[in-house]
Scaffold this motif. Structure first.
Motif, PDB file in Angstrom:
ATOM      1  N   SER A  89       0.846  -1.192   0.000  1.00 52.31           N
ATOM      2  CA  SER A  89       0.000   0.000   0.000  1.00 52.31           C
ATOM      3  C   SER A  89       0.881   1.242   0.000  1.00 52.31           C
ATOM      4  N   THR A  90       0.584   2.160  -0.915  1.00 52.90           N
ATOM      5  CA  THR A  90       1.283   3.435  -0.975  1.00 52.90           C
ATOM      6  C   THR A  90       0.244   4.550  -0.979  1.00 52.90           C
ATOM      7  N   PHE A  91       0.660   5.740  -0.553  1.00 50.47           N
ATOM      8  CA  PHE A  91      -0.309   6.836  -0.486  1.00 50.47           C
ATOM      9  C   PHE A  91      -0.846   7.200  -1.856  1.00 50.47           C
ATOM     10  N   SER A  92      -0.082   6.964  -2.928  1.00 59.27           N
ATOM     11  CA  SER A  92      -0.541   7.342  -4.263  1.00 59.27           C
ATOM     12  C   SER A  92      -1.463   6.303  -4.916  1.00 59.27           C
ATOM     13  N   LYS A  93      -1.305   5.024  -4.567  1.00 64.46           N
ATOM     14  CA  LYS A  93      -2.089   3.974  -5.211  1.00 64.46           C
ATOM     15  C   LYS A  93      -3.016   3.214  -4.270  1.00 64.46           C
ATOM     16  N   GLY A  94      -2.825   3.359  -2.967  1.00 64.73           N
ATOM     17  CA  GLY A  94      -3.571   2.522  -2.036  1.00 64.73           C
ATOM     18  C   GLY A  94      -3.026   1.103  -2.114  1.00 64.73           C
ATOM     19  N   VAL A  95      -3.852   0.127  -1.779  1.00 66.85           N
ATOM     20  CA  VAL A  95      -3.420  -1.268  -1.805  1.00 66.85           C
ATOM     21  C   VAL A  95      -3.448  -1.754  -3.253  1.00 66.85           C
ATOM     22  N   ALA A  96      -2.304  -2.218  -3.728  1.00 70.92           N
ATOM     23  CA  ALA A  96      -2.198  -2.625  -5.127  1.00 70.92           C
ATOM     24  C   ALA A  96      -1.266  -3.822  -5.264  1.00 70.92           C
ATOM     25  N   VAL A  97      -1.353  -4.445  -6.422  1.00 75.11           N
ATOM     26  CA  VAL A  97      -0.504  -5.595  -6.759  1.00 75.11           C
ATOM     27  C   VAL A  97       0.483  -5.171  -7.826  1.00 75.11           C
ATOM     28  N   SER A  98       1.734  -5.579  -7.669  1.00 69.52           N
ATOM     29  CA  SER A  98       2.733  -5.353  -8.710  1.00 69.52           C
ATOM     30  C   SER A  98       3.482  -6.658  -8.947  1.00 69.52           C
ATOM     31  N   SER A  99       4.166  -6.708 -10.059  1.00 67.16           N
ATOM     32  CA  SER A  99       5.005  -7.881 -10.307  1.00 67.16           C
ATOM     33  C   SER A  99       6.188  -7.812  -9.346  1.00 67.16           C
ATOM     34  N   LYS A 100       6.690  -8.975  -9.001  1.00 68.42           N
ATOM     35  CA  LYS A 100       7.836  -9.029  -8.099  1.00 68.42           C
ATOM     36  C   LYS A 100       9.015  -8.273  -8.712  1.00 68.42           C
ATOM     37  N   GLU A 101       9.201  -8.432 -10.001  1.00 69.61           N
ATOM     38  CA  GLU A 101      10.315  -7.774 -10.690  1.00 69.61           C
ATOM     39  C   GLU A 101      10.228  -6.249 -10.589  1.00 69.61           C
ATOM     40  N   SER A 102       9.059  -5.674 -10.867  1.00 64.71           N
ATOM     41  CA  SER A 102       8.932  -4.213 -10.807  1.00 64.71           C
ATOM     42  C   SER A 102       9.020  -3.705  -9.372  1.00 64.71           C
TER      43      SER A 102
END
Length: 87
Positions: A38-51
């Protein structure tokens, strides 16, 4: 389940560590090839492990024993929620 303790040497990362008296500026959870955080700009989100790994200067991983089905369901239900400023 893997908990990722992250350190960033950006100004924001340094400020977070300074004001929280921590050596870490971020925490996330790795599930397979994905990372949920969770980040203030996106909230709770999923990203690839690589990114995700490219965003931090140092990451320490801690493996914890959990009920995989229950914890995965909980995490998936958090996706899309806003950042929790009170935490």
């Amino acid at each position: 389940m893997k908990i990722l303790f992250c350190k960033s040497n950006t100004l924001g990362g340094m400020l977070i560590r300074f004001f929280t008296f921590s050596k870490w500026s971020h925490v996330a959870i790795e599930l397979g090839d994905s990372v949920i955080d969770s980040t203030f700009s996106k909230g709770v989100a999923v990203s690839s492990k690589e990114s995700f790994y490219k965003r931090y200067d140092y990451i320490e991983t801690v493996e914890v024993e959990v009920d995989k089905e229950l914890s995965t369901t909980f995490l998936i239900n958090q996706i899309g929620k806003p950042y929790d400023w009170s935490a």
